[in-house]
Scaffold this active site. Structure first.
Site, PDB file in Angstrom:
ATOM      1  CG  ASP A  34      -1.997  -1.136   1.338  1.00 18.88           C
ATOM      2  OD1 ASP A  34      -2.076  -2.007   1.978  1.00 18.88           O
ATOM      3  OD2 ASP A  34      -2.724  -0.643   0.058  1.00 18.88           O
ATOM      4  CG  ASP A 174      -7.485  -3.384   0.100  1.00 15.36           C
ATOM      5  OD1 ASP A 174      -6.453  -3.049  -0.317  1.00 15.36           O
ATOM      6  OD2 ASP A 174      -7.289  -3.765   1.189  1.00 15.36           O
TER       7      ASP A 174
HETATM    8  C1  DX5 Z   1      -6.387   0.419   3.228  1.00 16.15           C
HETATM    9  C2  DX5 Z   1      -5.452  -0.630   3.000  1.00 16.15           C
HETATM   10  C3  DX5 Z   1      -6.012  -1.874   3.864  1.00 16.15           C
HETATM   11  C4  DX5 Z   1      -5.140  -2.931   3.981  1.00 16.15           C
HETATM   12  C5  DX5 Z   1      -5.734  -4.322   4.406  1.00 16.15           C
HETATM   13  O1  DX5 Z   1      -5.726   1.470   2.466  1.00 16.15           O
HETATM   14  O2  DX5 Z   1      -5.606  -1.062   1.520  1.00 16.15           O
HETATM   15  O3  DX5 Z   1      -7.219  -2.255   3.110  1.00 16.15           O
HETATM   16  O4  DX5 Z   1      -4.486  -3.350   2.596  1.00 16.15           O
HETATM   17  O5  DX5 Z   1      -6.564  -3.965   5.584  1.00 16.15           O
HETATM   18  P1  DX5 Z   1      -6.948  -4.942   6.463  1.00 16.15           P
HETATM   19  O6  DX5 Z   1      -6.109  -4.763   7.441  1.00 16.15           O
HETATM   20  O7  DX5 Z   1      -8.214  -4.521   6.894  1.00 16.15           O
HETATM   21  O8  DX5 Z   1      -6.872  -6.518   5.798  1.00 16.15           O
END
Ligand code: DX5
Length: 217
Positions: A34, A174
């Site tokens: 990310d 996501d």
């Molecule tokens: C938000 C990010 C999150 C991360 C995964 O910008 O993109 O979504 O990748 O998040 P969780 O911890 O909810 O799996």
């Protein structure tokens, strides 16, 4: 069985030599990085030096999720550091089609994303051109948030358009993915699930967490 993308946003990078082999033996499909500019989202995401560190250590597919303004400025470098796929948010560029072409011209696959509050209709025109459509089920910029069930109707609408047009675009979701939400997302039409918190904070470890997501549907 859905493909799993391990988001390393909330992983402890000092322990990568432990969790990278766990992700590989768990047969995740890819690692997602990310990338945040502090402008489109008010956070600092994964540092691109971590992509450089991990690239020579694994054959896993790398995808970078650009949560940035002016994504065009990131294409060349993110191709050079070994990304297979580059995902940008449709709302961050005036020329999505040209950006998709630029990403492909740099030897990567192109993903187009819609944020939590953006309607699916904003990316429908690009599904015949992009390799992947990313539906955010949380507000971009932070891991560990609650899944927004409104994402399910977006997934279904995108799935319907892809199937109607015979497009090859994959659907990735996501944010807040766990065994329960994974099942709902796959039933709605998604085939790639991004998970971070569920994988790296699971009491039984990464491998068990990945297996739970793969078997959810
Ligand atoms: C938000 C990010 C999150 C991360 C995964 O910008 O993109 O979504 O990748 O998040 P969780 O911890 O909810 O799996």
């Amino acid at each position: 069985m859905p493909k799993i993308a391990a988001s390393v946003l909330n992983a402890d990078f000092s322990k990568w030599k432990q969790w990278l082999p766990e992700l590989e033996s768990a047969k995740v499909d890819r690692i997602q990085f990310d990338i945040m500019d502090g402008k489109y989202v008010h956070n600092a995401g994964v540092d691109k030096k971590h992509i450089r560190t991990l690239r020579p250590e694994t054959k896993l597919l790398f995808e970078s999720h650009l949560m940035v303004r002016n994504p065009e400025a990131y294409v060349r470098e993110f191709a050079e550091i070994g990304n297979t796929l580059l995902i940008f948010h449709v709302e961050t560029t005036k020329a999505p089609l040209r950006l998709i072409e630029t990403i492909v011209d740099h030897g990567m696959k192109a993903g187009i994303a819609i944020n939590n509050k953006n309607p699916a209709k904003e990316i429908l025109p690009y599904l015949g051109h992009a390799d992947l459509a990313l539906v955010m089920s949380v507000e971009a910029g932070l891991g560990g948030q609650e899944f927004n069930p409104k994402a399910l109707e977006k997934i279904s609408a995108i799935r319907k358009k892809i199937d109607a047009d015979g497009a090859l675009c994959e659907i990735e979701v996501d944010g807040g993915i766990n065994a329960g939400t994974a099942k709902k997302c796959v039933q709605a039409g998604a085939n790639i699930l991004v998970a971070g918190t569920f994988l790296f904070r699971h009491p039984k470890g990464v491998k068990a967490a990945v297996k739970e997501l793969q078997e959810a549907p």
